[in-house]
Design an enzyme around this catalytic site. Structure first.
Site, mmCIF file in Angstrom:
data_model
loop_
_atom_site.group_PDB
_atom_site.id
_atom_site.type_symbol
_atom_site.label_atom_id
_atom_site.label_comp_id
_atom_site.label_asym_id
_atom_site.label_seq_id
_atom_site.Cartn_x
_atom_site.Cartn_y
_atom_site.Cartn_z
ATOM 1 N N ARG A 306 0.822 -1.208 0.000
ATOM 2 C CA ARG A 306 0.000 0.000 0.000
ATOM 3 C C ARG A 306 0.855 1.257 0.000
ATOM 4 N NH1 ARG A 306 -4.929 -2.270 3.933
ATOM 5 N NH2 ARG A 306 -6.011 -3.279 2.195
ATOM 6 N N VAL A 309 2.244 1.406 -3.490
ATOM 7 C CA VAL A 309 1.246 1.887 -4.447
ATOM 8 C C VAL A 309 1.139 3.406 -4.365
ATOM 9 C CG1 VAL A 309 -1.248 1.977 -4.915
ATOM 10 C CG2 VAL A 309 -0.099 -0.229 -4.657
ATOM 11 N N HIS A 449 -6.493 -0.838 -6.709
ATOM 12 C CA HIS A 449 -5.850 -2.066 -6.229
ATOM 13 C C HIS A 449 -5.184 -1.878 -4.867
ATOM 14 C CE1 HIS A 449 -1.613 -1.413 -8.267
ATOM 15 N NE2 HIS A 449 -2.088 -0.298 -7.788
ATOM 16 N N GLU A 450 -4.864 -3.023 -4.249
ATOM 17 C CA GLU A 450 -4.316 -3.081 -2.883
ATOM 18 C C GLU A 450 -5.251 -2.418 -1.871
ATOM 19 O OE1 GLU A 450 -2.156 -5.128 -2.710
ATOM 20 O OE2 GLU A 450 -1.434 -5.126 -4.762
ATOM 21 N N GLY A 451 -6.531 -2.617 -2.052
ATOM 22 C CA GLY A 451 -7.524 -2.016 -1.162
ATOM 23 C C GLY A 451 -7.991 -0.695 -1.734
#
Length: 597
Positions: A306, A309, A449-451
């Site tokens: 995260r 990202v 993405h990634e939450g």
């Protein structure tokens, strides 16, 4: 020498050395072999490889995305060529321990190094990004055998890694995954199920692919408490470390994306029966840690991802800003306000006030976002290597609070910087003749993405600011307060006072939101809360940067101060609009019936 359009090395030097003082880390045993010279040397190497091997095929990879042919992935050869240079230079190993062939670089420096590759070619850089995160998870939670088997080849760049979480029917709702892992008499597990949206899930770039897969062991607790984590290699590994037979992991299809096209994004079937190792059904998996603790382990990788990202979203916005700045300095069009007729020559568009507004806004977003990412990386170094245990605990708590912001804020505002870059280019920016439209498309994935950013809002308001009785939020306020205290009596005193007021309001509004006794009302506007908190944090980091410029009077330092003033005057005031909404406990969205939409 022409300045890079990928990233600003001058800004990295400012953030690392004039602000974060990473050279001071060499006093710690882990980094004792390093110096500023070694840090700068690896940054030089990163810039060179990113410029010469990653950036040149960024457009080509976008136009010729990976294809599935006879069950295998085909992609342009430049991707593997670039990755071979990257791994051959030892950059995959940069932050890892010496025993794995690593350089033991600080995480702060490692993030700055990798920022060059994300900015130059986010699609190709995703393969080592996921591999490094995979290896770090196994070092933290894997068995000694798993470390010996998988980490070395990944750090060397011979094998690549993935994280396989989502499923077609579940998406981000991991409680609803259905992939099963059946215990076997030999201590292994056999996995059956499907995984979706698996970046780098299949390719021909490395000798093997190490999948980290979430699955449920029958008989376990329901929901997320029943999730376990498994190593599932594409090719099984013999006792001597050589590669054996194909595991039952099958590429079922590729997803075709708006951007980020250079990274394969796959649907994988586990235990389909196409390959049956040992004549038994199911993909062979090896349990990481204990059963039913898989989500806890995977969050080690996800939290790192995260922050990564967020840095990626920042630098995609950063390269868009740099391209727009160069364009604005060379493109001539229009005349100054007050010029009469067409007798005077056209001026460069950077001389138009509104163009400077867009450039200054983009500069404030990307340089603020980069400060946020590197600050969080510095907290990782503190968490892992600070001598007093209290300092480690403090860094850990602050990082917990900042992680959802570090992912979501750059993911929201990095694409805005790219949007502004398109606007600066005008009609040309909307064509494929200039790269800014690709930067925008590539960046649009990052809020997802990634939450998703919505999930980050729920995480921040629903968990992080109230954990330990609000200790994390209190620590953040205390840390910001130390900065504003340093600004008292300087030219930045007004900025500091406004920031103090915003911090106080965030604390008060948080209490109001949690006073309702109804979580649905509390979390109804969590995205607005995330946006407000994120802007406060980035305003703080702009004040930090402004103070770090001191009295230096170069164009670079003047530019830093101009961007800080912009964020203070244009962006920080918007926080109060969001806080007004939150304070009112507004139910507009909560009470809207789906039939009305």
């Amino acid at each position: 020498m022409r300045s890079s359009l990928i990233l600003s090395r001058r800004d990295l030097d400012f953030l690392l050395h004039e602000w974060l003082d990473v050279e001071n880390l060499v006093k710690r045993p882990r980094y004792a072999e390093h110096s500023r010279e070694t840090f700068d040397a690896v940054l030089d190497l990163a810039e060179q490889i990113a410029t010469e091997h990653f950036a040149p095929h960024n457009r080509t990879a976008d136009e010729s995305e990976p294809r599935m042919v006879d069950g295998r992935v085909q992609m342009i050869p430049e991707v593997k060529q670039a990755l071979d240079v990257f791994t051959g230079a030892g950059l995959m190993a940069g932050e890892f321990d010496e025993e794995y062939g690593g350089l033991q670089l600080p995480h702060t420096v490692g993030q700055a190094v990798f920022a060059w590759f994300k900015a130059a070619n986010v699609g190709t850089s995703a393969y080592p990004f996921l591999t490094m995160a995979n290896a770090r998870l196994l070092l933290a939670h894997g068995s000694e055998e798993q470390k010996a088997t998988y980490v070395g080849p990944m750090v060397e760049g011979r094998w690549f890694g993935t994280m396989a979480l989502s499923e077609p029917q579940a998406g981000s709702s991991l409680a609803d995954i259905t992939t099963r892992a059946e215990r076997q008499d030999d201590g292994t597990y056999r996995l059956t199920g499907n995984k979706m949206w698996i970046s780098a899930g299949d390719h021909e770039l490395s000798e093997n692919i190490v999948h980290l897969v979430l699955a449920k062991v029958p008989g376990g607790p329901p929901g997320v408490k029943g999730i376990s984590l498994f190593v599932v290699p594409k090719l099984l590994v013999r006792e001597d470390g050589s590669l054996g037979e194909r595991n039952d992991v099958v590429l079922a299809g590729l997803n075709h994306k708006m951007g980020y096209r250079g990274t394969t994004n796959t649907l994988l079937n586990f235990g389909e029966g196409v390959h049956t190792p040992g004549g038994r059904a199911g993909a062979v998996g090896f349990l990481v840690g204990e059963e039913h603790r898989g989500l806890t382990y995977m969050f080690h990788m996800m939290n790192e991802a995260r922050i990564g990202v967020g840095v990626g979203a920042t630098v995609l916005g950063y390269t868009g800003y740099l391209h727009a700045l160069e364009y604005a300095r060379t493109r001539t069009q229009g005349r100054p306000v007050g010029a009469k007729g067409t007798s005077s020559p056209p001026v460069r568009i950077v001389e138009h006030t509104d163009v400077r507004r867009m450039l200054l806004a983009a500069k404030s977003y990307v340089e603020g976002g980069l400060a946020l990412g590197l600050y969080c990386a510095r907290l990782v170094d503190e968490e892992q290597t600070a001598e007093p245990e209290a300092d480690r605990a403090r860094a850990h708590l602050l990082l917990e609070v900042l992680t959802p912001i570090a992912k979501a804020w750059p993911s929201q505002w990095g694409p805005v910087a790219d949007d502004l870059a398109i606007q600066v280019h005008g009609g040309y920016g909307y064509t494929r003749d200039y790269p800014v439209e690709q930067f925008y498309r590539d960046n649009r994935l990052n809020p997802i993405h990634e939450g998703t950013n919505g999930i980050q809002g729920i995480d921040l308001l629903g968990r992080k600011v109230v954990m330990q009785g609000g200790a994390g939020l209190a620590l953040l306020a205390e840390t910001i307060g130390a900065t504003t205290a340093r600004a008292a009596g300087t030219e930045w005193a007004g900025f500091a006072a406004d920031l103090d007021a915003a911090v106080a309001r965030v604390g008060a509004v948080t209490a109001t939101l949690w006073s309702t006794g109804d979580p649905a009302v509390t979390l109804a506007n969590s995205t607005a809360y995330l946006e407000a908190a994120g802007h406060v944090v980035v305003a703080w980091l702009w004040l930090e940067q402004a103070l770090a410029t001191g009295a230096r009077d170069t164009d670079f330092h003047r530019g830093k101060r101009a961007a800080a003033r912009y964020f203070h005057r244009y962006e920080l005031p918007t926080v109060h609009t969001r806080l007004d909404l939150l304070e009112s406990l507004d139910r507009t969205v909560l009470d809207t019936d789906e039939a009305w939409l």
